[in-house]
Design an enzyme around this catalytic site. Sequence first.
Site, PDB file in Angstrom:
ATOM      1  CG  HIS A 193      -0.287   0.060   2.539  1.00  0.00           C
ATOM      2  ND1 HIS A 193       0.530  -0.931   3.032  1.00  0.00           N
ATOM      3  CD2 HIS A 193      -0.321   1.020   3.514  1.00  0.00           C
ATOM      4  CE1 HIS A 193       0.968  -0.598   4.238  1.00  0.00           C
ATOM      5  NE2 HIS A 193       0.461   0.579   4.549  1.00  0.00           N
ATOM      6  CG  HIS A 202      -0.147   4.270   4.961  1.00  0.00           C
ATOM      7  ND1 HIS A 202      -0.894   3.477   5.798  1.00  0.00           N
ATOM      8  CD2 HIS A 202      -0.957   5.322   4.624  1.00  0.00           C
ATOM      9  CE1 HIS A 202      -2.106   4.017   5.966  1.00  0.00           C
ATOM     10  NE2 HIS A 202      -2.163   5.124   5.257  1.00  0.00           N
ATOM     11  CG  ASP A 253       4.976   2.753   7.229  1.00  0.00           C
ATOM     12  OD1 ASP A 253       4.121   3.127   6.424  1.00  0.00           O
ATOM     13  OD2 ASP A 253       4.720   2.022   8.211  1.00  0.00           O
ATOM     14  CG  HIS A 254       4.352  -0.339   4.102  1.00  0.00           C
ATOM     15  ND1 HIS A 254       4.415  -1.688   4.397  1.00  0.00           N
ATOM     16  CD2 HIS A 254       3.878   0.262   5.223  1.00  0.00           C
ATOM     17  CE1 HIS A 254       4.003  -1.892   5.638  1.00  0.00           C
ATOM     18  NE2 HIS A 254       3.668  -0.718   6.158  1.00  0.00           N
ATOM     19  CG  HIS A 266      -3.782  -0.425   6.584  1.00  0.00           C
ATOM     20  ND1 HIS A 266      -3.638  -0.360   7.957  1.00  0.00           N
ATOM     21  CD2 HIS A 266      -2.833   0.407   6.081  1.00  0.00           C
ATOM     22  CE1 HIS A 266      -2.652   0.461   8.262  1.00  0.00           C
ATOM     23  NE2 HIS A 266      -2.149   0.947   7.146  1.00  0.00           N
ATOM     24  CG  ASP A 281       0.694  -1.503   7.627  1.00  0.00           C
ATOM     25  OD1 ASP A 281       1.624  -2.332   7.659  1.00  0.00           O
ATOM     26  OD2 ASP A 281       0.863  -0.284   7.754  1.00  0.00           O
ATOM     27  CG  HIS A 320       3.892  -2.496  10.635  1.00  0.00           C
ATOM     28  ND1 HIS A 320       2.968  -1.700  11.268  1.00  0.00           N
ATOM     29  CD2 HIS A 320       4.224  -1.832   9.508  1.00  0.00           C
ATOM     30  CE1 HIS A 320       2.732  -0.618  10.558  1.00  0.00           C
ATOM     31  NE2 HIS A 320       3.497  -0.678   9.475  1.00  0.00           N
TER      32      HIS A 320
END
Length: 306
Positions: free
Chosen positions: A62, A64, A66-67, A142, A212, A270
């Site tokens: 996805h 976000h 941090d990914h 998520h 997530d 995570h």
Amino acid sequence: MAFQLKILGANSATPAYGRHQSSQLLNLENHFMLIDCGEGAQMQLLKYKAKVSRINHIFISHLHGDHVFGLIGLLNTLNLTGRTEDLYIYGPYQLSEMVTVQMRATHANLKFKIHFSVTDHLQSQVLYENPLFTVHSLPLDHGIACSGFLFREKEKPRRIDKEKLKPDISVADILDLKEGKNLYDADGSLRYANEALTLPPKKSRSYAYCSDTRYQEKLIEYIEGVDLLYHEATFMHDEAKKANERYHSTTIEAATIAKKANVTHLIIGHYSSRYKTLKPLLEEAKMVFPNTSLALEGEDYFIDDK
């Protein structure tokens, strides 16, 4: 043959306590695939001496940061180091736009072609397939479009029992035996039964990556019996309310999914930056599912085919 997972990063949101954000490298039969690409992923690849040039498939769960914030830097490095081979990237529908805009704005004229495939976060779909294995998406919960990934080897051929191999067996016969066929004479009479000359195929292995997501039992039907499961466990269970509100899972919830799905080995990751030490998260998950490990950077997790 190899089925090896290397953890590059397993922290959530921001880097903390020496922990990087989400990214993993999977080596499946010498096919190297990157799973998520958080900030600093390419530095981790260099640190652990990964063969970056051999990565041909990148799976982004996805959008976000941090990914995905490490993706542009990695693509630019691949370009600067002379990559010309096509690259295949799988992720949410806005991913191609994000990459294209940044490449254009930074005047990065890529010398290789990127093929984007859009993941459907509402259902499982086949994303990639070759003669050895398949990659399916997994629908996650998520709050934004988010998919997990299931890597599963196809059924392997039967193995020739060399101790029982007969002198009149040809190369064509061996190929038939590996496919599970019996051998017949020209008149149609049985010459050799398959089971008399072969051994069962080696185990077909599987790995499920659930980034997530809130706790959702519908995942179980997709990941039933997998050898290795990575499931996010952002919070300990005393923060279950907060986890649900933020579309995340707790240690107990991740372990419960693993137990109900009859997986062999669970890896949790995570981690919230509120946790300086990770031992309490592991201990809590093990209360429900004893065969649980922490996703630790630089660690390799192997799946045996025996």
